[in-house]
Scaffold this motif. Sequence first.
Motif, short mmCIF file in Angstrom:
data_model
loop_
_atom_site.label_atom_id
_atom_site.label_comp_id
_atom_site.label_asym_id
_atom_site.label_seq_id
_atom_site.Cartn_x
_atom_site.Cartn_y
_atom_site.Cartn_z
N LEU A 1 32.44 11.27 18.94
CA LEU A 1 31.21 10.49 18.79
C LEU A 1 31.51 9.00 18.93
CD1 LEU A 1 28.18 10.39 18.16
CD2 LEU A 1 28.78 10.40 15.74
N HIS A 2 32.64 8.56 18.42
CA HIS A 2 33.04 7.16 18.57
C HIS A 2 33.14 6.79 20.05
CE1 HIS A 2 35.04 3.33 17.89
NE2 HIS A 2 35.96 3.72 18.76
N ALA A 3 33.73 7.66 20.84
CA ALA A 3 33.84 7.41 22.29
C ALA A 3 32.46 7.36 22.93
CB ALA A 3 34.71 8.48 22.94
N ALA A 4 31.54 8.21 22.46
CA ALA A 4 30.17 8.19 22.99
C ALA A 4 29.47 6.88 22.65
CB ALA A 4 29.38 9.38 22.44
N ARG A 5 29.71 6.36 21.45
CA ARG A 5 29.11 5.08 21.06
C ARG A 5 29.64 3.95 21.93
NH1 ARG A 5 29.60 6.31 14.64
NH2 ARG A 5 27.62 7.38 14.44
N CYS A 6 30.93 3.94 22.17
CA CYS A 6 31.53 2.91 23.03
C CYS A 6 30.99 3.02 24.46
CB CYS A 6 33.05 3.01 23.03
SG CYS A 6 33.80 2.51 21.48
N PHE A 7 30.91 4.25 24.97
CA PHE A 7 30.38 4.46 26.32
C PHE A 7 28.95 3.97 26.41
CE2 PHE A 7 28.11 6.76 29.56
CZ PHE A 7 28.95 6.66 30.65
N ALA A 8 28.14 4.26 25.39
CA ALA A 8 26.73 3.85 25.40
C ALA A 8 26.59 2.34 25.54
CB ALA A 8 26.03 4.33 24.12
N LEU A 9 27.39 1.60 24.81
CA LEU A 9 27.32 0.14 24.88
C LEU A 9 27.77 -0.37 26.24
CD1 LEU A 9 28.65 -0.74 21.33
CD2 LEU A 9 26.29 -0.85 22.16
N THR B 1 20.30 6.10 18.65
CA THR B 1 19.54 5.34 19.65
C THR B 1 20.01 3.89 19.61
OG1 THR B 1 17.76 4.83 18.11
CG2 THR B 1 17.48 6.78 19.48
N ILE B 2 19.84 3.25 20.73
CA ILE B 2 20.11 1.82 20.85
C ILE B 2 18.86 1.20 21.45
CG2 ILE B 2 21.49 0.03 21.96
CD1 ILE B 2 23.79 2.08 22.11
N THR B 3 18.30 0.20 20.76
CA THR B 3 17.14 -0.51 21.29
C THR B 3 17.63 -1.83 21.86
OG1 THR B 3 15.72 0.48 19.61
CG2 THR B 3 14.88 -1.49 20.74
N ILE B 4 17.25 -2.09 23.11
CA ILE B 4 17.71 -3.28 23.82
C ILE B 4 16.47 -4.07 24.24
CG2 ILE B 4 19.08 -4.14 25.75
CD1 ILE B 4 20.27 -1.21 25.83
N TYR B 5 16.43 -5.33 23.82
CA TYR B 5 15.29 -6.18 24.15
C TYR B 5 15.78 -7.60 24.37
CZ TYR B 5 10.93 -8.75 23.70
OH TYR B 5 9.87 -9.58 23.95
N ALA B 6 15.22 -8.24 25.36
CA ALA B 6 15.55 -9.64 25.62
C ALA B 6 14.25 -10.42 25.80
CB ALA B 6 16.40 -9.76 26.86
N ALA B 7 14.25 -11.63 25.33
CA ALA B 7 13.10 -12.52 25.50
C ALA B 7 13.62 -13.89 25.90
CB ALA B 7 12.30 -12.62 24.21
N ILE C 1 15.07 1.71 25.36
CA ILE C 1 15.57 2.50 24.24
C ILE C 1 16.47 3.58 24.81
CG2 ILE C 1 15.01 4.01 22.31
CD1 ILE C 1 12.33 2.49 22.13
N MET C 2 17.76 3.49 24.48
CA MET C 2 18.71 4.50 24.92
C MET C 2 18.84 5.53 23.80
SD MET C 2 22.78 4.29 25.80
CE MET C 2 22.61 3.38 27.32
N THR C 3 18.60 6.79 24.15
CA THR C 3 18.80 7.88 23.21
C THR C 3 20.01 8.67 23.67
OG1 THR C 3 16.43 7.98 22.79
CG2 THR C 3 17.74 9.90 22.14
N VAL C 4 20.92 8.91 22.75
CA VAL C 4 22.13 9.67 23.06
C VAL C 4 22.02 11.01 22.34
CG1 VAL C 4 24.64 9.72 22.96
CG2 VAL C 4 23.44 7.56 23.34
N THR C 5 22.17 12.09 23.13
CA THR C 5 22.04 13.43 22.60
C THR C 5 23.31 14.24 22.88
OG1 THR C 5 20.99 14.24 24.63
CG2 THR C 5 19.53 13.43 22.90
N ASP C 6 23.44 15.33 22.15
CA ASP C 6 24.57 16.22 22.39
C ASP C 6 24.18 17.30 23.41
OD1 ASP C 6 23.01 18.07 20.99
OD2 ASP C 6 24.34 18.13 19.25
#
Length: 85
Positions: free
Chosen positions: A25-33, A67-73, A54-59
């Motif tokens: 799971l740690h590797a999946a978190r790093c990959f997601a970022l 999930t990771i929410t990404i927003y820029a303004a 919104i990135m959702t990571v599933t098995d």
Amino acid sequence: MSIYFFEINDSKPAIACVGEKLPTLHAARCFALKYAAALICEQESEFWDGEDWIMTVTDANRLALFTITIYAAASPATMPLSRTG
């Protein structure tokens, strides 16, 4: 190794779901970022238009793991001035 799926919702244009075999799971978190950062660079103009990603990571069973929410303004200092009159 387990397979993890990385899906970004509400992006324009749509971004295809990606599946990756990763050891933990740690590797999946790093990959997601890293994946999110690469997508932001590739789709810079679409991303900076102000839409949330919104990135959702599933098995493998499609159980949501995180999930990771990404927003820029943009700041007013970086927006073009409008002239009236």
